[in-house]
Design a protein around this motif. Structure first.
Motif, PDB file in Angstrom:
ATOM      1  N   LYS B  27     -12.639 -21.218 -48.762  1.00 50.44           N
ATOM      2  CA  LYS B  27     -11.899 -20.775 -47.595  1.00 50.44           C
ATOM      3  C   LYS B  27     -12.292 -19.785 -46.575  1.00 50.44           C
ATOM      4  O   LYS B  27     -12.568 -20.020 -45.384  1.00 50.44           O
ATOM      5  CB  LYS B  27     -10.810 -20.250 -48.130  1.00 50.44           C
ATOM      6  CG  LYS B  27      -9.632 -20.342 -47.104  1.00 50.44           C
ATOM      7  CD  LYS B  27      -8.357 -20.947 -47.740  1.00 50.44           C
ATOM      8  CE  LYS B  27      -7.401 -21.603 -46.735  1.00 50.44           C
ATOM      9  NZ  LYS B  27      -6.249 -22.305 -47.405  1.00 50.44           N
ATOM     10  N   LEU B  32     -11.041 -24.873 -44.580  1.00 47.63           N
ATOM     11  CA  LEU B  32      -9.675 -24.565 -44.425  1.00 47.63           C
ATOM     12  C   LEU B  32      -8.774 -25.236 -45.316  1.00 47.63           C
ATOM     13  O   LEU B  32      -7.771 -25.105 -45.754  1.00 47.63           O
ATOM     14  CB  LEU B  32      -9.007 -24.381 -43.009  1.00 47.63           C
ATOM     15  CG  LEU B  32      -9.777 -23.304 -42.130  1.00 47.63           C
ATOM     16  CD1 LEU B  32      -9.285 -23.375 -40.766  1.00 47.63           C
ATOM     17  CD2 LEU B  32      -9.742 -22.014 -42.741  1.00 47.63           C
ATOM     18  N   ASN B  33      -9.095 -26.595 -45.545  1.00 47.23           N
ATOM     19  CA  ASN B  33      -8.358 -27.565 -46.004  1.00 47.23           C
ATOM     20  C   ASN B  33      -8.492 -27.489 -47.637  1.00 47.23           C
ATOM     21  O   ASN B  33      -7.992 -28.256 -48.294  1.00 47.23           O
ATOM     22  CB  ASN B  33      -8.421 -28.918 -45.593  1.00 47.23           C
ATOM     23  CG  ASN B  33      -9.883 -29.413 -45.623  1.00 47.23           C
ATOM     24  OD1 ASN B  33     -10.452 -29.634 -46.595  1.00 47.23           O
ATOM     25  ND2 ASN B  33     -10.490 -30.061 -44.377  1.00 47.23           N
ATOM     26  N   ARG B  35      -6.969 -26.012 -50.055  1.00 48.58           N
ATOM     27  CA  ARG B  35      -5.754 -25.102 -50.156  1.00 48.58           C
ATOM     28  C   ARG B  35      -5.335 -24.678 -51.436  1.00 48.58           C
ATOM     29  O   ARG B  35      -5.935 -24.884 -52.365  1.00 48.58           O
ATOM     30  CB  ARG B  35      -4.515 -26.231 -49.705  1.00 48.58           C
ATOM     31  CG  ARG B  35      -4.738 -26.723 -48.334  1.00 48.58           C
ATOM     32  CD  ARG B  35      -3.672 -27.341 -47.629  1.00 48.58           C
ATOM     33  NE  ARG B  35      -3.877 -28.000 -46.512  1.00 48.58           N
ATOM     34  CZ  ARG B  35      -4.524 -27.359 -45.291  1.00 48.58           C
ATOM     35  NH1 ARG B  35      -4.689 -26.154 -45.078  1.00 48.58           N
ATOM     36  NH2 ARG B  35      -4.894 -28.445 -44.232  1.00 48.58           N
ATOM     37  N   LEU B  73     -13.520 -32.070 -48.522  1.00 46.21           N
ATOM     38  CA  LEU B  73     -13.059 -33.334 -47.498  1.00 46.21           C
ATOM     39  C   LEU B  73     -13.950 -33.633 -46.668  1.00 46.21           C
ATOM     40  O   LEU B  73     -14.475 -34.665 -46.459  1.00 46.21           O
ATOM     41  CB  LEU B  73     -11.745 -33.001 -46.971  1.00 46.21           C
ATOM     42  CG  LEU B  73     -10.742 -34.149 -46.616  1.00 46.21           C
ATOM     43  CD1 LEU B  73     -10.403 -34.754 -47.734  1.00 46.21           C
ATOM     44  CD2 LEU B  73      -9.585 -33.526 -45.911  1.00 46.21           C
ATOM     45  N   TYR B  97       0.204 -31.731 -46.659  1.00 47.94           N
ATOM     46  CA  TYR B  97      -0.386 -30.605 -47.135  1.00 47.94           C
ATOM     47  C   TYR B  97      -0.996 -30.552 -48.516  1.00 47.94           C
ATOM     48  O   TYR B  97      -2.200 -30.079 -48.713  1.00 47.94           O
ATOM     49  CB  TYR B  97       0.778 -29.332 -47.281  1.00 47.94           C
ATOM     50  CG  TYR B  97       0.082 -28.054 -47.273  1.00 47.94           C
ATOM     51  CD1 TYR B  97      -0.264 -27.485 -46.243  1.00 47.94           C
ATOM     52  CD2 TYR B  97       0.223 -27.091 -48.506  1.00 47.94           C
ATOM     53  CE1 TYR B  97      -0.714 -26.025 -46.052  1.00 47.94           C
ATOM     54  CE2 TYR B  97      -0.433 -25.921 -48.420  1.00 47.94           C
ATOM     55  CZ  TYR B  97      -0.777 -25.391 -47.513  1.00 47.94           C
ATOM     56  OH  TYR B  97      -1.396 -24.110 -47.356  1.00 47.94           O
ATOM     57  N   PRO B 100      -5.598 -33.049 -48.822  1.00 44.75           N
ATOM     58  CA  PRO B 100      -7.088 -33.002 -49.067  1.00 44.75           C
ATOM     59  C   PRO B 100      -7.389 -33.238 -50.522  1.00 44.75           C
ATOM     60  O   PRO B 100      -8.190 -33.857 -51.001  1.00 44.75           O
ATOM     61  CB  PRO B 100      -7.422 -31.507 -48.644  1.00 44.75           C
ATOM     62  CG  PRO B 100      -6.294 -31.385 -47.543  1.00 44.75           C
ATOM     63  CD  PRO B 100      -5.109 -32.007 -47.830  1.00 44.75           C
TER      64      PRO B 100
END
Lengths: 767, 149
Positions: B27, B32-33, B35, B73, B97, B100
């Motif tokens: 991250k 960012l994905n 999660r 991803l 959400y 990914p």
């Protein structure tokens, strides 16, 4: 129709799956946010005798530590509802009293997480521990009073804070006692529905900063951006004109994000320090320190003739709102509003109390009281059928309200004009559902082996579409200079696809592909007012506003062209792509759009439609469950669930189907697994996905969905709502299927193997 | 601590904190994905591929990534786009959400399982929770993507 009724892809879907930056945490980058964390109460009920932050404040990198001594003592509610909020104003930002394990004690902001956590440990709090109320059935007149100060209430809904009562409700029509006395058969049972955790995948998150105009910017994963603006303005004393709320993509809400449980804290830090601030709840805080579904105990009395004609429905409710009264009265009143109109009884009544306890606060949750009410009423109807030795689908055929009938409780408030049920195909839904599940072959049960039995069970329910006389939404359409449109709405898409659905509606009227309509639903500065995404209002209320705006747009385009071209309006035909003139000429929309905004036309066309309804037409669902029960262990396995839905016109069959499948699955969780557990001192122990079990893909069996569309005259293209109604039948249908398979009626959710097995053993024992 | 990680085919020098998990390191690097949904290894949102195997990055130490191929991803854009088409066709994308982690697991499954049964598919994907869809639409999409009848 070109676009309405088509299973068009969600307009944001490809971007979301490919991982485009879209959620709050993705777009809130680059501001050097202060990390905000909250020190929380370890006690269920206590008074803060003393709180010392001196040492903690000296830690390098700590920007501020706020306690109840540093903040306003103004009281408010965090429920996201239209003004005036019908929830008791019983909260403070921080208070001298803490009312559940997890209640906020101090706000700490610093440069990074380590620093803040270090400071948190150094805050010394002296508590006077008070006796908590942890059993909601003992809350009324308990010697511990949870709110000694009278909360402000926007009208009288029976808040008796000195008795731990947050709200009361009474909805009555006819003489219930008389009808019960006249009945051949009366049954009475109590049903318990547990609190439930929303369990959306994206935890709560909000960031705040002051912008170049000295305005408070709030980026938040919320269903209710406009209510957040009002809350923050009122609570933190910032003019509304100085607040901008941005709602990015939301990673699920289910009503949880209809309460604004955390935006005020970073906003306060930003107000105090002038610096950007970020608050992210971890999974434990999301489970413990936001809201849950209201736990309820509902006692249902039904009186009927021996032929199965229901004379009277009488429901007494007790609801647990936890430490604060978010949505206390409204959720509770919906229990009555969505159960009493279902059956054609001569007399019906719903009454009872919502109580405060020292537990996690309850709030809005998909189904909003109808879920709890449906479990109780539908279980009772199934039990009545059993008592009369009648097929449970037959008793419904005899009693269910039908399209065209006038119903006095359909309007929520008895005394107002009775309402005609404009649209319902519930009878067809039941017929089709029976075929799908193989009812006539399988009802009530089949013995699979000496240790396995399969049962089928059913339930029906209704919800509303928007809140009549209250919910009002606006939509604005702009014809851009290059011949495409921007559609501005304030409803919050949290995954359900309302941005797509409203785009389809606009596309239908404007006769353009959905790709020519850019939906913006992001920003309170830009978008017109909308109460937000709740009360099943997206498709119905906002959709109607979109239709108004789009019709006006067509009118204005033709009018604008008529002026530029100097041709009477009636000689111009608009087909979406171009304007066809009587003399055979054709001018493209692109050209006319450009000429309208340019010097020649000086006419930027922007239209707005605003719409609110006088009724909340109910969507219906008939749910049929088939389960297999292991008679040696009590384990219940979902085999099949057939759901047939009347949501009026189905605007987008693919998205509607997923709403049904998702709602049924969430209902299966409620029925079989989901259970919030507290320890003896009132600390929630099922505060992660390890302990709190939402269904996985191996737990839901097969879910099959069909639609039986009706046409709702007040709805957009005949549509009603769908998001909420679909969660309500799972629990009662499954409970009935289990009862049919085993003879054990579980009236306390969830239906765990222990309860089923104990029931089986007790039956054997008593035989 | 400085370590070398190979992410989506590119070698990177990465400074990590003691005991840092792969999820948080990725991250910070801008993925960012990747999660985080649960912190207890229960939800599958943080799934990345380690040498092609779906792995929970929230409970895998960053140092465990040394010497392995880490795929997010972004490293599977072609397959992601293919799967995204079928998933959105079903309307089963919803809030997105969990997508990914779920999508990466599906891609790994396609490479690992030959003509799987429905039960095998469900079993492979059990660790990926979704609260929106009720799983049926996802299953329809996966069947199409895997070309399972």
């Amino acid at each position: 129709m070109g676009y309405v009724g088509k299973g068009i892809k969600k307009i944001d879907g490809m971007g979301l799956i490919k991982g485009a930056s879209s959620y709050t945490e993705d777009i809130a980058l680059g501001h050097n946010y202060l990390t905000v964390k909250l020190l929380r109460s370890p006690h269920a009920f206590a008074r803060i005798k003393n709180i010392n932050t001196t040492i903690a404040s000296k830690i390098e990198g700590i920007e501020c530590i706020l306690t109840y001594k540093d903040v306003t003592d103004k009281r408010f509610t965090l429920a996201g509802q239209s003004f005036p909020e019908p929830s008791p104003h019983d909260r403070r930002i921080l208070g001298e009293y803490v009312r559940y394990v997890g209640d906020e004690v101090a706000i700490i902001a610093g440069t990074d997480e380590e620093t803040v956590l270090k400071a948190m440990k150094l805050i010394k709090v002296d508590y006077e521990i008070l006796e908590p109320v942890l059993d909601f059935e003992k809350a009324i007149d308990h010697k511990s009073i949870i709110h000694t100060e009278k909360p402000y209430t926007s009208f009288n809904y029976g808040n008796e804070h000195m008795r731990n009562i947050a709200a009361q409700d009474l909805l009555v029509e006819g003489d219930v006692e008389k009808e019960l006395a006249k009945s051949d058969v009366v049954i009475e049972h109590s049903y318990h529905t547990q609190a439930q955790i929303h369990g959306m995948m994206e935890n709560y998150i909000a960031v705040t900063y002051m912008d170049f105009q000295d305005r408070m910017n709030i980026i938040s994963s919320t269903q209710i951006p406009f209510h957040v603006r009002r809350h923050v303005s009122k609570i933190l004393d910032i003019p509304r004109s100085k607040i901008k709320v941005i709602k990015p993509r939301v990673g699920g809400g289910f009503g949880g994000k209809q309460t604004a449980p955390m935006e005020i804290y970073p906003a306060l830090v930003t107000k105090v320090t002038g610096k950007p601030a970020k608050l992210v709840y971890n999974r434990k805080e999301t489970h413990t320190c936001t809201t849950t579904r209201h736990e309820m105990k509902l006692t249902v009395k039904l009186g009927a003739t021996k032929d199965g004609i229901i004379n009277a429905v009488d429901i007494h409710g007790l609801s647990n709102t936890g430490a604060y009264g978010e949505h206390a009265w409204t959720v509770f009143s919906v229990v009555g509003q969505k159960t009493l109109p279902m059956y054609r009884a001569k007399a019906r009544r719903f009454y009872g109390e919502v109580v405060y306890t020292n537990m996690t606060t309850a709030g809005a949750f998909r189904g909003y009281g109808a879920t709890q009410g449906t479990f109780a009423l539908e279980s009772a109807v199934n039990e009545l059928a059993k008592k009369l030795d009648m097929d449970s689908s037959v008793i419904r055929e005899k009693n269910l309200v039908k399209q065209g009938e006038v119903n006095p409780t359909l309007n929520s408030f008895v005394g107002e004009k009775s309402i005609v049920l404009d649209s319902s195909t519930l009878d067809e839904c039941i017929t089709r559902g029976k075929e799908m599940i193989g009812w006539d072959k399988k009802y009530p049960m089949q013995k699979i082996s000496p240790t396995k039995a399969r049962g089928v069970g059913m339930a029906v329910t209704m919800q509303g579409s928007g809140i009549h006389g209250i919910d009002t939404a606006s939509a604005t359409l702009k014809l851009n200079d290059d011949g495409f449109y921007t559609l501005l709405v304030g409803v919050s898409d949290m995954g359900q696809g309302c941005d797509t659905v409203v785009a389809q509606m606009a596309a239908e009227i404007l006769c353009v592909p959905v790709s020519k309509i850019i939906v913006n639903s992001t920003d309170t500065d830009v978008n017109p007012y909308d109460p937000g995404a709740y009360a099943s209002s997206g498709t119905y209320v906002t959709g109607n506003a979109v239709i108004k705006a789009a019709n006006l747009m067509v009118e204005k385009i033709v009018g604008g062209a008529s002026k530029i071209l100097n041709i009477p309006e009636e000689d111009i035909e608009f087909n979406g792509e171009s304007l066809l003139l009587k003399d055979g000429k054709e001018i493209s929309l692109d050209e006319i759009a450009y000429r309208l905004v340019a010097y020649e036309g000086q006419n930027q066309i922007i239209t707005t439609g605003t719409w609110g309804g006088h009724t909340s037409p109910p969507p219906f669902i008939a749910g049929f469950a088939e389960v297999e029960v292991d008679l040696e262990t009590g384990k219940v396995e979902m085999i099949d669930y057939a759901a047939v839905v009347d949501c009026g016109t189905v605007i987008n069959p693919n998205l509607a189907r997923i709403q049904v499948e998702g709602g049924v699955a969430q209902g299966i969780g409620l029925a079989l697994f989901e259970d919030i557990k507290y320890d003896a001192k009132g600390k929630m122990i099922s505060d992660t996905f390890m302990q709190y079990k939402i269904p996985s893909r191996c737990d839901v069996g097969e879910i099959r969905v069909e639609f039986k569309p009706s046409f709702e005259h007040t709805g957009p293209f005949g549509a009603k709502s769908i998001g909420e109604v679909v969660i309500n039948t799972s629990a009662p249908a499954i409970a009935d299927a289990v009862a049919n398979a085993t003879g054990v009626r579980v009236r306390t959710l969830p239906i765990t193997p222990e309860k089923v097995l104990m029931g089986i053993l007790n039956t054997k024992h008593s035989n | 601590m400085e370590i070398k990680l190979k992410i989506n085919g590119i070698n990177k020098e990465v400074t990590i904190k003691d005991g840092e998990y792969l999820q948080s390191a990725l991250k910070r690097l801008g993925f960012l994905n990747v999660r985080k949904g649960c912190e207890t290894g229960s939800c599958g949102l943080c799934t990345v591929l380690l040498n092609g195997k779906p792995t929970l990055s929230c409970s895998t130490l960053a140092v465990r990534g040394i010497g392995k191929e880490i795929t997010t991803l972004e490293g599977e854009s072609v397959e992601v786009a293919k799967f995204a088409e079928v998933l959105t066709d079903e309307g089963a994308d919803q809030c997105g959400y969990c997508s990914p982690g779920f999508t990466l697991t599906v891609i790994a499954m396609k490479r690992e399982l030959e003509s799987p049964t429905i039960d095998e598919i469900k079993h492979y994907l059990t660790g990926n929770l979704c609260r929106c869809t009720g799983y049926m639409g996802q299953l329809r999409a996966v069947k199409k993507y895997m070309e399972v009848k």
